[in-house]
Design a protein around this motif. Structure first.
Motif, PDB file in Angstrom:
ATOM      1  N   GLU A   1     -35.863  -1.463  82.686  1.00 17.12           N
ATOM      2  CA  GLU A   1     -35.801  -1.849  84.087  1.00 17.12           C
ATOM      3  C   GLU A   1     -36.017  -0.684  85.038  1.00 17.12           C
ATOM      4  O   GLU A   1     -36.651  -0.837  86.061  1.00 17.12           O
ATOM      5  CB  GLU A   1     -34.441  -2.509  84.389  1.00 17.12           C
ATOM      6  CG  GLU A   1     -34.141  -3.733  83.557  1.00 17.12           C
ATOM      7  CD  GLU A   1     -35.060  -4.910  83.874  1.00 17.12           C
ATOM      8  OE1 GLU A   1     -35.774  -4.858  84.894  1.00 17.12           O
ATOM      9  OE2 GLU A   1     -35.058  -5.881  83.092  1.00 17.12           O
ATOM     10  N   ASN A   2     -35.465   0.452  84.693  1.00 20.71           N
ATOM     11  CA  ASN A   2     -35.620   1.601  85.579  1.00 20.71           C
ATOM     12  C   ASN A   2     -35.899   2.858  84.753  1.00 20.71           C
ATOM     13  O   ASN A   2     -35.085   3.764  84.686  1.00 20.71           O
ATOM     14  CB  ASN A   2     -34.356   1.772  86.433  1.00 20.71           C
ATOM     15  CG  ASN A   2     -34.541   2.830  87.496  1.00 20.71           C
ATOM     16  OD1 ASN A   2     -35.677   3.163  87.875  1.00 20.71           O
ATOM     17  ND2 ASN A   2     -33.437   3.391  87.973  1.00 20.71           N
TER      18      ASN A   2
ATOM     19  N   TRP B   1     -38.955   2.979  93.242  1.00 21.84           N
ATOM     20  CA  TRP B   1     -39.553   1.704  93.647  1.00 21.84           C
ATOM     21  C   TRP B   1     -39.251   0.646  92.616  1.00 21.84           C
ATOM     22  O   TRP B   1     -38.785   0.955  91.509  1.00 21.84           O
ATOM     23  CB  TRP B   1     -41.057   1.848  93.911  1.00 21.84           C
ATOM     24  CG  TRP B   1     -41.915   2.199  92.715  1.00 21.84           C
ATOM     25  CD1 TRP B   1     -41.662   3.159  91.791  1.00 21.84           C
ATOM     26  CD2 TRP B   1     -43.154   1.588  92.346  1.00 21.84           C
ATOM     27  NE1 TRP B   1     -42.670   3.209  90.866  1.00 21.84           N
ATOM     28  CE2 TRP B   1     -43.604   2.252  91.186  1.00 21.84           C
ATOM     29  CE3 TRP B   1     -43.940   0.568  92.879  1.00 21.84           C
ATOM     30  CZ2 TRP B   1     -44.793   1.910  90.538  1.00 21.84           C
ATOM     31  CZ3 TRP B   1     -45.123   0.245  92.237  1.00 21.84           C
ATOM     32  CH2 TRP B   1     -45.537   0.911  91.087  1.00 21.84           C
ATOM     33  N   ALA B   2     -39.508  -0.594  92.947  1.00 17.84           N
ATOM     34  CA  ALA B   2     -38.979  -1.689  92.139  1.00 17.84           C
ATOM     35  C   ALA B   2     -39.984  -2.278  91.158  1.00 17.84           C
ATOM     36  O   ALA B   2     -39.644  -3.157  90.388  1.00 17.84           O
ATOM     37  CB  ALA B   2     -38.461  -2.789  93.060  1.00 17.84           C
ATOM     38  N   PHE B   3     -41.237  -1.789  91.183  1.00 20.35           N
ATOM     39  CA  PHE B   3     -42.266  -2.462  90.379  1.00 20.35           C
ATOM     40  C   PHE B   3     -42.749  -1.622  89.204  1.00 20.35           C
ATOM     41  O   PHE B   3     -43.851  -1.837  88.700  1.00 20.35           O
ATOM     42  CB  PHE B   3     -43.437  -2.863  91.291  1.00 20.35           C
ATOM     43  CG  PHE B   3     -43.135  -4.098  92.080  1.00 20.35           C
ATOM     44  CD1 PHE B   3     -42.210  -4.071  93.102  1.00 20.35           C
ATOM     45  CD2 PHE B   3     -43.758  -5.303  91.783  1.00 20.35           C
ATOM     46  CE1 PHE B   3     -41.902  -5.212  93.821  1.00 20.35           C
ATOM     47  CE2 PHE B   3     -43.459  -6.449  92.494  1.00 20.35           C
ATOM     48  CZ  PHE B   3     -42.535  -6.407  93.518  1.00 20.35           C
TER      49      PHE B   3
ATOM     50  N   THR C   1     -42.105  -1.585  86.115  1.00 14.39           N
ATOM     51  CA  THR C   1     -42.378  -2.207  84.809  1.00 14.39           C
ATOM     52  C   THR C   1     -42.842  -3.648  84.958  1.00 14.39           C
ATOM     53  O   THR C   1     -42.695  -4.449  84.055  1.00 14.39           O
ATOM     54  CB  THR C   1     -41.121  -2.163  83.911  1.00 14.39           C
ATOM     55  OG1 THR C   1     -40.096  -2.935  84.539  1.00 14.39           O
ATOM     56  CG2 THR C   1     -40.613  -0.764  83.713  1.00 14.39           C
ATOM     57  N   GLU C   2     -43.408  -3.973  86.116  1.00 15.26           N
ATOM     58  CA  GLU C   2     -43.923  -5.333  86.304  1.00 15.26           C
ATOM     59  C   GLU C   2     -45.235  -5.511  85.551  1.00 15.26           C
ATOM     60  O   GLU C   2     -45.915  -4.551  85.190  1.00 15.26           O
ATOM     61  CB  GLU C   2     -44.152  -5.594  87.801  1.00 15.26           C
ATOM     62  CG  GLU C   2     -42.876  -5.712  88.595  1.00 15.26           C
ATOM     63  CD  GLU C   2     -42.025  -6.913  88.179  1.00 15.26           C
ATOM     64  OE1 GLU C   2     -42.525  -8.041  88.230  1.00 15.26           O
ATOM     65  OE2 GLU C   2     -40.860  -6.697  87.790  1.00 15.26           O
TER      66      GLU C   2
END
Lengths: 661, 295
Positions: B171-172, B190-192, B194-195
């Motif tokens: 996740e992070n 940032w949040a993406f 591992t998208e």
């Protein structure tokens, strides 16, 4: 020899008549009878009568497990004038009829064998005598949360002295951080504060805040505990708690009590209703302490300011820079452990931002915001910009029921406090819409299910069954991605505030404490009760009791009940003038002991010490008050110097050899 | 017994400098700049890469979708060759890494090992190049720090999933962020990270690839990243080559250069942008780099 039918429990499988016949032919058996229920009054009476009539000097009861009725029969034998330890029980129920219900022939043969073993053993029974030791009628309660407060008050009110040791600068624990309680929405502080004050003013209670247990020696009734009173740098004897110092202290740091949402000063009381209402100086952040550390280190450069404003302003001269940590040694007869919990650190959840988004907060943080004496004065505001949130998403089971995070257990209170928060948010601001992502709603308890329904039906909280897969910042909003597993669709919510229902875990340092007390803890570091059903507040170590969330997650009423339960156990213990110890303990034959001390290493109860003989030899010495008679030392002893009373090597050998006689 | 007693750092490649190198098909064709920059960096860092002799397809994207046996047997053959060579096997391609490491993981089970045929004996560790460099961060001294360069580290799916073969948290993840920090750049939270970039769908469903990759790039742009760093040729292709077609009904246009982490590492080690083939990308990273005085 008394053979019990146990109704049909035994007689339905084992042929009692054949057991009786066989027993009559065994050596040294002079009298055999059978009984429908030997444990009943007439059953016990028949034992007593037979002892008198036939001048029996030892007795075998063939019945259920000794765990069930050994005490009953010991008492009966003693009433008839025999030493109570001249009794053996052949367990022909749990060990035989219950497990061999479909093999009657085999079960009967086994019953005869079991009886033969017991006869061999009983004939070698020696008279044992229980010892009586004195006890200190003074209790130690570790932890000043609601569990500890309740236990301490109940013990004190039953007439005994109590010392409460609390690590923090105030008592009150987690309950003091909570705003309201479910399902009645009682103000937490309003019901807790009177108890805190009652405890601090109770004539039989000594409160040691800002203190920790360093070491525990001794045993039931006779513990010797070292307690470290941490230096507060404030003389509480003269301090009046006027508040000048903490109002004027220039050094501000984040408040632990407000979970980082608010600030406190370096000299502080954690919250306005703190007990004692007198400050401590946080050595880490105090400017003068930093100045002293800097000067002592001999480092070059600009010196930090000396400050000492509190000292200059204190009207009673109570600031004492010379105050050091103090070790107090106290004697206690019983110890109650009520160390409580902390909440799971959600930085382990990368998908929820790993703690990086300011507007992703925990349930306890929301609780602080809702509290009138909290960092926002009772208003719910986004930590990032202070705005009032309108869309709030709750995520349940963060650090609970999640094996991937090493937390398989349910934290039990989260479902309920989420419902409470949803209701209270709506009451704070009718425009708030709450969304709750849940796995299951666990609302077992009086009025609990109804409370959750109210949150949904009257307060319009939208419950979505599913987990949140990701939270990320998008502009000023938090994008919450999840799933509504009841309709099988992904859900996206633009939230102003996300509240993570972080789970419960044992307090820091509980493992160290458990080791000092010789009590056990489970893989989640919760303390283990002596029996999960029947001895819920006792431990395997006599005289050490448990209460509250240190055993496992629970809500306030259950915690309070356990506090009282532990107190009742302590009061029962203190109602005795002496403690009677079980004489079935290990004993060392000093002629054979070589002093290798292997026994001390294997003893799980730290019951074996050493003794120096007149000739200078150091040999093993069993403390009979600590010994539980487990027999590990007897098995480990290489020179067969240790024997277990009531289970001597000779007795066990006799049992085994009787099998082929 | 003796073998097990090896120091863990050595097992992870920390103590040794020679590795079998598995380039994979992409690095020999569309992602040549990744191969070239990886080799330059390793040479400069004293890591010897010996290209695995007669390597074959790792089976990515098609083998494991068609046959359980092939999914293990294809990378199994390369694993076998690497084990004969005796050096840990390193690859820079996230897909090859995933296939090889999963094969190594599965063949730990004897039954699967028999199924895969010629995989036998001890299997050498399989590592991604990021792991090898991460174990050397302490001794990595950049020639030229990338001060001021804001990097969004993109890990994609295969480096961090599934858990049994992941090189970092799913996740992070932090391993590339650490490297960027060490070479002076600023890794952006940032949040993406591992998208999904759209993976193997660019030909069959380019619309999906554009939609997914667009979200990732918008998010990188929103945190102010000067470029996105990747460790996978497929992620690179999707994020870089499809950028021109993004936007429209899915929101605004976005222009974010996408480079390989080895290219940024190479810059910090003193190689020129041209040696690192930074001019080969569809979205030109040179303006962003030169504005920071790095190209």
């Amino acid at each position: 020899m008394f053979v019990c039918h146990c109704g049909t429990n035994i007689a339905g499988v084992v042929d009692i008549a054949r057991v009786v016949e066989a027993a009559k032919r065994m050596p040294q058996v002079v009298y055999v009878s059978d009984n429908k229920y030997t444990c009943s009054d007439p059953g016990q009476g028949s034992i007593k009568n037979a002892i008198g009539e036939h001048k029996l000097d030892r007795v075998v009861v063939s019945a259920c497990s000794p765990r069930m009725h050994e005490k009953t029969f010991r008492k009966a034998v003693a009433q008839a004038g025999l030493n109570p330890y001249m009794l053996e029980i052949a367990n022909i129920r749990e060990h035989d009829s219950w497990v061999h219900a479909f093999d009657k022939e085999g079960a009967t043969a086994k019953a005869i064998e079991l009886v033969r073993l017991a006869v061999a053993k009983v004939s070698r029974d020696a008279q044992l005598h229980a010892r009586q030791i004195g006890l200190t009628k003074r209790a130690l309660v570790i932890g000043g949360g609601i569990a500890g407060i309740q236990a301490a008050l109940d013990i004190a009110n039953s007439g005994h002295e109590v010392v409460v040791v609390e690590r923090e600068a105030t008592i009150g624990g987690r309950m003091a951080q909570v705003d309201k309680t479910f399902p009645t929405l009682d103000c937490s502080a309003c019901i807790l504060s009177p108890k805190m004050v009652e405890l601090s003013s109770h004539p039989r209670v000594t409160l040691l805040t800002y203190a920790e247990v360093v070491s525990v020696k001794g045993f039931l009734g006779n513990f010797e505990v070292e307690i470290r009173q941490k230096a507060r740098k404030v003389d509480h004897a003269s301090c009046t708690g006027c508040g000048t110092c903490w109002q004027k202290c220039p050094e501000k740091v984040k408040s632990d009590f407000d979970l980082g949402l608010g600030e406190r000063t370096a000299i502080y009381i954690p919250f306005p209703q703190a007990v004692p209402p007198k400050p401590v100086i946080d050595l880490e952040s105090c400017r003068y302490m930093k100045y002293l550390a800097f000067t002592a280190s001999g480092a070059e450069g600009k010196k930090p300011p000396q400050c000492r404003i509190c000292e200059k302003l204190c009207p009673t001269g109570s600031i004492d820079w010379e105050q050091k940590d103090k070790i107090l040694t106290e004697k206690f007869g019983a110890i109650v452990v009520a160390t409580g919990f902390k909440t799971f650190d959600h930085s382990a959840y990368g998908e929820y931002g790993a703690g990086a988004y300011p507007d992703v907060i925990t349930g306890l943080q929301l609780e602080r915001m809702m509290s009138a004496s909290g960092p926002t004065g009772g208003e719910v505001r986004r930590p990032s910009d202070g705005a009032h949130p309108k869309t709030v998403v709750f995520v349940s089971c963060v650090g609970s029921r999640d094996e991937a995070k090493g937390r398989a257990y349910c934290s039990k209170v989260c479902c309920m406090y989420i419902a409470k928060h949803a209701i209270m948010l709506k009451e704070h601001d009718p425009e708030v819409q709450s969304f709750v992502f849940y796995i299951d709603i666990r609302a077992g308890g009086k009025g609990y299910e109804e409370f959750v329904r109210r949150a949904q039906e009257e307060y319009g909280a939208i419950y979505l069954r599913g987990r949140v897969s990701k939270i990320y910042q998008e502009g000023r909003k938090l994008k919450v991605l999840g799933e509504d597993s009841l309709i099988g669709r992904p859900v996206e919510i633009d939230a102003d505030l996300v509240v993570l229902a972080t789970g419960i875990e044992p307090s820091t340092g509980v493992v160290d404490l458990a080791q000092r007390l010789s009590i056990s803890y489970d893989t989640d570091r919760f303390l283990v009760e002596a029996h999960p059903k029947l001895r819920p507040v006792e431990t395997q170590t006599d005289g050490v009791f448990l209460a509250g969330v240190c055993i496992g997650p629970k809500d306030i009423p259950e915690t309070v009940a356990q506090g009282s339960a532990a107190a009742a156990k302590v009061a029962a213990l203190f109602s005795q003038e002496y403690i009677t110890t079980d004489p079935m303990t290990a004993t060392v034959d000093l002629m054979k002991c070589t002093g290798c001390m292997l026994c001390a290493q294997v003893c799980p109860f730290k019951a074996i010490g050493s003794q120096t003989m007149r000739d200078g030899k150091v040999l093993a010495n069993v403390n009979e008050s600590l010994c539980k008679g487990c027999g590990l030392c007897a098995a480990a002893c290489r020179g067969k110097a240790i024997d277990l009373r009531g289970f001597t090597n000779q007795q066990l050998l006799a049992e085994v050899t009787s099998l082929w006689q | 017994m003796k073998q097990e007693a090896r120091a863990p750092s050595e097992k992870r490649g920390g103590g040794q400098n020679t590795f079998s190198y598995y380039p994979g098909c992409a690095l020999k064709s569309s992602a040549r700049e990744y191969d070239i920059s990886a080799r330059l960096c390793c040479e400069s860092l004293g890591i010897e890469l010996r290209e695995l002799a007669d390597w074959t397809c790792c089976g990515a994207s098609s083998a494991h979708a068609t046959s359980d046996v092939l999914a293990v047997a294809l990378p199994g053959k390369d694993l076998h060759a690497a084990s004969e060579a005796g050096y840990p096997l390193v690859t820079a391609c996230a897909m090859c890494f995933s296939r090889l490491k999963i094969a190594a993981h599965e063949t730990a089970d004897m039954a699967t090992r028999t199924l895969a045929g010629d995989v036998s004996g001890n299997i050498v560790p399989v590592m991604h190049l990021l792991e090898v460099i991460d174990s050397r961060l302490a001794s990595l001294v950049p020639n030229k720090g990338l001060a001021g360069l804001k990097v969004a580290c993109f890990y994609g799916c295969l480096l961090v999933r599934p858990k049994a073969v992941a090189i970092d948290d799913a996740e992070n993840p932090q391993v590339m962020d650490r490297l960027m920090r060490t070479i002076g750049a600023e890794p952006m939270p940032w949040a993406f990270k591992t998208e999904c970039c759209g993976a193997g769908l660019p030909l069959a469903r380019p619309d999906i690839v554009r939609r997914l990759s667009h979200r990732i790039l918008l998010s990188a742009a929103a945190v102010g990243a000067d470029c996105v760093a990747v460790a996978c040729p497929e992620c690179h292709a999707n994020l870089d080559m499809h950028q021109a077609g993004m936007g429209g009904k899915h929101g605004g246009e976005v222009r974010v250069p996408v480079v390989y982490f080895t290219q940024l590492l190479g810059l910090s080690l003193g190689f020129s942008p041209y040696e690192l083939h930074l001019d080969r990308h569809m979205v030109d990273p040179l303006p962003a780099l030169s504005s920071k005085g790095l190209a």
